[in-house]
Design a protein around this motif. Structure first.
Motif, short mmCIF file in Angstrom:
data_model
loop_
_atom_site.label_atom_id
_atom_site.label_comp_id
_atom_site.label_asym_id
_atom_site.label_seq_id
_atom_site.Cartn_x
_atom_site.Cartn_y
_atom_site.Cartn_z
N TYR A 316 0.84 -1.20 0.00
CA TYR A 316 0.00 0.00 0.00
C TYR A 316 0.87 1.25 0.00
O TYR A 316 0.62 2.20 -0.74
N GLU A 319 2.24 2.09 -3.22
CA GLU A 319 1.14 2.29 -4.16
C GLU A 319 1.03 1.16 -5.19
O GLU A 319 0.58 1.37 -6.31
N LYS A 348 -9.67 2.40 1.61
CA LYS A 348 -8.61 3.41 1.48
C LYS A 348 -7.99 3.36 0.09
O LYS A 348 -7.71 4.40 -0.52
N LYS A 352 -7.97 6.27 -2.86
CA LYS A 352 -6.75 6.68 -3.57
C LYS A 352 -6.95 6.60 -5.09
O LYS A 352 -6.38 7.40 -5.84
N GLU A 353 -7.72 5.62 -5.51
CA GLU A 353 -7.98 5.42 -6.94
C GLU A 353 -9.15 6.28 -7.43
O GLU A 353 -9.61 6.12 -8.56
N LYS A 354 -9.64 7.18 -6.54
CA LYS A 354 -10.74 8.10 -6.86
C LYS A 354 -12.02 7.34 -7.20
O LYS A 354 -12.77 7.71 -8.11
#
Length: 564
Positions: A316, A319, A348, A352-354
């Motif tokens: 994580y 990324e 989460k 992060k990946e919208k």
């Protein structure tokens, strides 16, 4: 990674590869000087450094034989193999290196661990002795080699001799020495094992929460189920968030007495030593080496799923969300506590990946599946809802939490802060102000709560002098926080102390150069200090930022025409 850092990294890698191929032995140069081989090695190293192990392995495997002229190659190749879980292949390759007298730290470690796993302790000892004699420049590598060598020697020693060996560990590793002393007494079935556990856990300056779990597991394995439950319950009062403790409490209550760790099993103890090393490396953001030690831990104790939690966290942090998600999905099948943890982590990742809608859906489904929702799970969900604009729903949950706990509870200041922010966002300022003040009454040194309340007052044009004093305190608590510095500058601006305000707002812009509001504030203070050309420059800059809201754009367009 921004483009500047990536470019620097790329140049460094290219420079390294050029140097590397220019230093190959002449007799081997003809075998590896083709462009395709240079490309394979370059690609393999880049992918390995980015923790893309499968792709790295494909490139590096093509270059077997390169170790004859470049010993760094074999280390890189072994990293790829171990991090892919190809341990048998890593062992076979290590044996080849040994036959050619090309062994290195990694190959000796792998062979020692292989023989340890297969209970051939004499051979394991030989390889760990080789590790120790290599005297690595890494303090952690030396800790690993010394510790593993000690443990495979204990089969031929009595408890007192083994204790003397453990106590020779470097004093800088006092906590690690104390942990190993606990395992040592357990390994020898000493009557003092419980005493050593209690002594270790009495140290409240160090977070030994993980070892509360091992203590409870030891008691459970000894048939002392009631005592194990007491240890778990008292530990959770101190460490209510600990994943292992929460899951084991559920397991004990459901009469599930797992044996995923046994301190009388040498492989399990060695796995924990490697995990400690991996955790230290992860805390220093050295994820490639951390994953290497973690995968060695998993080889020695494949049933201890807690290793996977750190492995997923490492992925994580770099990324590699695909691999992190895969591991979280596996962890989520290990029990209710792990299911909730995995759902939070996957949510989460989606944020992060919208993919906000998917994140909301996955966490809501997991929350609804919880048969009994404890207060911390409820708080986590309320916080997630608040952070993702589901303010009214979060207010309901925060209210339930606040009604369940007393003002001295560790969650009280956080819950009142969370509800206060949610109230402010739905336009109920009186309730928001009351909650934020209550949060600060419970815990006065919350810099970000101070900032939120003070900035809200400043925007309303009230209590500005009081806000300034509060923000000065917040700035002392968090000296380099750009948002607090911006608020402090903005309070001075509202008090018409434009020169002082400029200094703070200039610092905030340097720390957060792409923040629209901070740049807008700086433009305003430049205007008030008579620097109108520079002010218009910053206002125009804000108009071109991607995340500038439309309302702010309209305000700036007016300022560009009329000024302040």
């Amino acid at each position: 990674m921004n483009i500047f850092k990536f470019t620097i990294k790329l140049i460094a890698q290219i420079f390294f590869v050029i140097i590397f191929f220019s230093t190959l032995d002449a007799k081997n140069l003809d075998k590896f000087d083709e462009g395709s081989h240079i490309s394979d090695y370059f690609s393999g190293i880049l992918l390995l450094n980015d923790n893309q192990y499968n792709e790295s392995y494909k490139f590096l495997k093509k270059l077997e034989g390169l170790e004859e002229s470049h010993d760094h190659y074999s280390s890189k190749y072994l990293f790829s193999l171990v991090n892919l879980g190809k341990f048998n292949e890593a062992f076979s390759y290590s044996k080849k290196l040994e036959k050619r007298k090309l062994g290195n730290f990694e190959s000796n470690l792998i062979m020692g661990i292989y023989y340890l796993k297969n209970q051939n302790y004499d051979l394991a000892k030989d390889y760990f002795l080789k590790l120790k004699n290599r005297k690595s420049s890494s303090v952690l590598n030396n800790f690993v080699s010394n510790s593993l060598l000690n443990w495979v020697s204990f089969n031929n020693l009595n408890l007192n001799s083994a204790k003397n060996t453990i106590n020779t560990i470097n004093p800088r590793f006092e906590n690690l020495r104390n942990i190993q002393n606990v395992f040592l007494h357990c390994f020898y079935k000493s009557q003092e094992t419980e005493l050593f556990f209690k002594n270790l856990l009495s140290n409240k300056k160090i977070d030994f929460s993980r070892y509360n779990y091992f203590y409870a597991l030891y008691l459970s394995n000894s048939g002392k189920i009631k005592e194990a439950k007491k240890v778990i319950n008292s530990s959770l009062e101190l460490y209510p968030r600990n994943l292992l403790l929460n899951q084991y409490k559920l397991d004990l209550n459901n009469d599930k007495y797992e044996n995923s760790f046994n301190c009388q099993n040498l492989s399990h103890v060695a796995a924990e030593i490697l995990y400690i090393t991996a955790n230290a490396l992860s805390s220093q953001h050295i994820y490639k080496f951390s994953n290497f030690y973690l995968n060695l831990s998993k080889y020695l104790n494949k049933d201890f799923y807690a290793f996977d939690a750190l492995l997923a966290e490492n992925f994580y942090n770099i990324e590699n969300f695909k691999e992190a998600r895969r591991i979280y999905n596996v962890i989520g099948k290990k029990g209710k506590a792990f299911l909730w943890y995995a759902a939070k982590q996957n949510a989460k990742i989606l944020i992060k990946e919208k993919k906000k809608k998917e994140a909301l859906k996955i966490l809501t489904n997991a929350y609804e599946k919880l048969s009994e929702k404890n207060i911390y799970e409820k708080f986590d969900y309320a916080k997630f809802l608040k952070n993702n604009d589901q303010f009214k729903n979060s207010i309901k949950l925060y209210t339930e939490i606040i009604q369940e706990i007393t003002k001295d509870h560790s969650l009280y200041s956080k819950a009142t802060d969370g509800r206060g922010v949610a109230y402010e966002r739905v336009g109920e300022w009186d309730k928001a102000e009351k909650d934020l003040l209550s949060s600060l009454e419970s815990d006065p040194d919350q810099a970000y709560v101070i900032n939120y309340l003070a900035y809200s007052w400043i925007e309303q044009g009230v209590k500005i002098a009081k806000s300034l004093k509060m923000l000065e305190k917040a700035n002392n608590l968090k000296p380099d926080d750009p948002y607090i510095i911006d608020s402090l500058g903005w309070a001075l601006f509202k008090l018409e102390r434009y020169n002082d305000a400029k200094n703070y707002l200039q610092s905030a812009v340097k720390l957060m150069p792409a923040d629209p509001i901070i740049n807008d504030h700086y433009g305003d203070v430049l205007w008030k200090n008579g620097k109108k050309i520079q002010a218009r420059y910053y206002w125009n800059y804000v108009l071109n930022l991607k995340n500038t809201e439309e309302e702010l754009k309209d305000d700036i367009k007016n300022k560009l025409i009329l000024g302040l």
